[in-house]
Design an enzyme around this catalytic site. Sequence first.
Site, PDB file in Angstrom:
ATOM      1  N   ASP A  12       0.871  -1.200   0.000  1.00  0.00           N
ATOM      2  CA  ASP A  12       0.000   0.000   0.000  1.00  0.00           C
ATOM      3  C   ASP A  12       0.893   1.231   0.000  1.00  0.00           C
ATOM      4  O   ASP A  12       2.105   1.146   0.250  1.00  0.00           O
ATOM      5  CB  ASP A  12      -0.887   0.015   1.260  1.00  0.00           C
ATOM      6  CG  ASP A  12      -1.762   1.268   1.331  1.00  0.00           C
ATOM      7  OD1 ASP A  12      -2.408   1.604   0.313  1.00  0.00           O
ATOM      8  OD2 ASP A  12      -1.797   1.929   2.385  1.00  0.00           O
ATOM      9  N   SER A  13       0.276   2.383  -0.242  1.00  0.00           N
ATOM     10  CA  SER A  13       1.027   3.638  -0.176  1.00  0.00           C
ATOM     11  C   SER A  13       1.465   3.955   1.253  1.00  0.00           C
ATOM     12  O   SER A  13       2.348   4.790   1.443  1.00  0.00           O
ATOM     13  CB  SER A  13       0.153   4.773  -0.708  1.00  0.00           C
ATOM     14  OG  SER A  13      -0.989   4.904   0.108  1.00  0.00           O
ATOM     15  N   CYS A  75      -4.299  -1.264  -2.110  1.00  0.00           N
ATOM     16  CA  CYS A  75      -4.490   0.171  -2.284  1.00  0.00           C
ATOM     17  C   CYS A  75      -5.371   0.358  -3.513  1.00  0.00           C
ATOM     18  O   CYS A  75      -5.027  -0.138  -4.596  1.00  0.00           O
ATOM     19  CB  CYS A  75      -3.127   0.821  -2.495  1.00  0.00           C
ATOM     20  SG  CYS A  75      -3.193   2.558  -2.950  1.00  0.00           S
ATOM     21  N   GLU A 153      -3.121   8.872   8.187  1.00  0.00           N
ATOM     22  CA  GLU A 153      -1.642   8.838   8.220  1.00  0.00           C
ATOM     23  C   GLU A 153      -1.112   9.622   9.418  1.00  0.00           C
ATOM     24  O   GLU A 153       0.007   9.399   9.866  1.00  0.00           O
ATOM     25  CB  GLU A 153      -1.055   9.376   6.910  1.00  0.00           C
ATOM     26  CG  GLU A 153      -1.295   8.468   5.700  1.00  0.00           C
ATOM     27  CD  GLU A 153      -0.387   7.223   5.641  1.00  0.00           C
ATOM     28  OE1 GLU A 153       0.813   7.331   5.916  1.00  0.00           O
ATOM     29  OE2 GLU A 153      -0.909   6.130   5.325  1.00  0.00           O
ATOM     30  N   CYS A 185     -11.086   2.933  -0.330  1.00  0.00           N
ATOM     31  CA  CYS A 185      -9.693   3.279  -0.004  1.00  0.00           C
ATOM     32  C   CYS A 185      -9.379   2.472   1.243  1.00  0.00           C
ATOM     33  O   CYS A 185     -10.189   2.438   2.179  1.00  0.00           O
ATOM     34  CB  CYS A 185      -9.555   4.769   0.280  1.00  0.00           C
ATOM     35  SG  CYS A 185      -7.928   5.232   0.946  1.00  0.00           S
ATOM     36  N   HIS A 187      -7.474   2.933   3.598  1.00  0.00           N
ATOM     37  CA  HIS A 187      -7.331   3.700   4.834  1.00  0.00           C
ATOM     38  C   HIS A 187      -8.677   3.869   5.562  1.00  0.00           C
ATOM     39  O   HIS A 187      -8.711   4.090   6.766  1.00  0.00           O
ATOM     40  CB  HIS A 187      -6.783   5.100   4.541  1.00  0.00           C
ATOM     41  CG  HIS A 187      -5.311   5.155   4.253  1.00  0.00           C
ATOM     42  ND1 HIS A 187      -4.741   4.555   3.154  1.00  0.00           N
ATOM     43  CD2 HIS A 187      -4.299   5.753   4.923  1.00  0.00           C
ATOM     44  CE1 HIS A 187      -3.434   4.783   3.155  1.00  0.00           C
ATOM     45  NE2 HIS A 187      -3.134   5.517   4.222  1.00  0.00           N
TER      46      HIS A 187
HETATM   47  N1  DGL Z   1      -4.917   3.381   0.738  1.00  0.00           N
HETATM   48  C1  DGL Z   1      -4.903   3.895  -0.589  1.00  0.00           C
HETATM   49  C2  DGL Z   1      -6.167   3.502  -1.346  1.00  0.00           C
HETATM   50  O1  DGL Z   1      -6.743   2.509  -1.047  1.00  0.00           O
HETATM   51  C3  DGL Z   1      -4.705   5.327  -0.847  1.00  0.00           C
HETATM   52  C4  DGL Z   1      -4.080   6.205   0.042  1.00  0.00           C
HETATM   53  C5  DGL Z   1      -3.290   7.271  -0.643  1.00  0.00           C
HETATM   54  O2  DGL Z   1      -3.896   8.220  -1.191  1.00  0.00           O
HETATM   55  O3  DGL Z   1      -2.068   7.146  -0.599  1.00  0.00           O
HETATM   56  O4  DGL Z   1      -6.576   4.155  -2.264  1.00  0.00           O
END
Ligand code: DGL
Length: 268
Positions: A12-13, A75, A153, A185, A187
């Site tokens: 993931d990012s 992600c 984050e 997402c 997150h």
């Molecule tokens: N967790 C990532 C997603 O599912 C994105 C987070 C980011 O923007 O870095 O899209």
Amino acid sequence: MGDRNAPIGIFDSGFGGLTVARAVMDQLPNEDIVYVGDSARSPYGELPVGQVREYALECLDHLVAQGVKMLVIACNSASAAVLADARERYTVPVVEVIRPAARRAAAVTRTGRVGVICTRATATSGAYADALAVAPNVHLTTAPCPRFVDFVEAGVTGGEEVLAVARDHLAPVVRAEVDTLILGCTHYPLLTGVLSYVLGDRVTLVSSAEECGQQAWAALLEGDLLTTRTRPGAHRFFTTGAPEQFSELGRRLVGDWIDAVEQLGSAP
Ligand code: DGL
């Protein structure tokens, strides 16, 4: 055939993919996992698609170099940008987050009014609309939520500011009277408290992280790749950001199964 006892690679990012890792661990407790979080270059959701593709392939290359038996793109922004390339580039199976969540939403909606909240990159890609094109009963409302990833984050998942931003970001799906909302997402499952508070009990939340965990289980079975080990899986975590910060915040967000975190060079 792949090595059944090799680890699963999850990428993931940043921290969001830990929600996928947790789902994978719940469903596959004996599997070893190698996780890469590209925190130094997150958020991906505000970057152009070409940049996301480049960063994502670097991180996936790193996981493949570790000998993983399967890749999980944990992600949505990266899944939208890189899935087709990744499936051509690697010989191991590649699992992602978008299609499993879209399928679940189409199956559980009662009215056909489905919403997806996601990053700008995922919204612009149209990946959820494409994935749901096969479900003619579904009318999709897409709401980009650019501020949510920054909150997560920073380890902030509650409080007045998050609540105010959630009310603002969720306004389009509330207006559209969706009965099912995809957390598009990885997150966002960490914001489930505030999301369900704003939306109420009548909206079913579909987590792309949870659905991806189930998809990973199925892909291992179908690829004859389930581990034969019966001991608890071992886990390694890499970040392109600061390892101490990743481990401290990761533990706070998802639990103390995040142990030693290793540094991945600033350009992995
Ligand atoms: N967790 C990532 C997603 O599912 C994105 C987070 C980011 O923007 O870095 O899209």
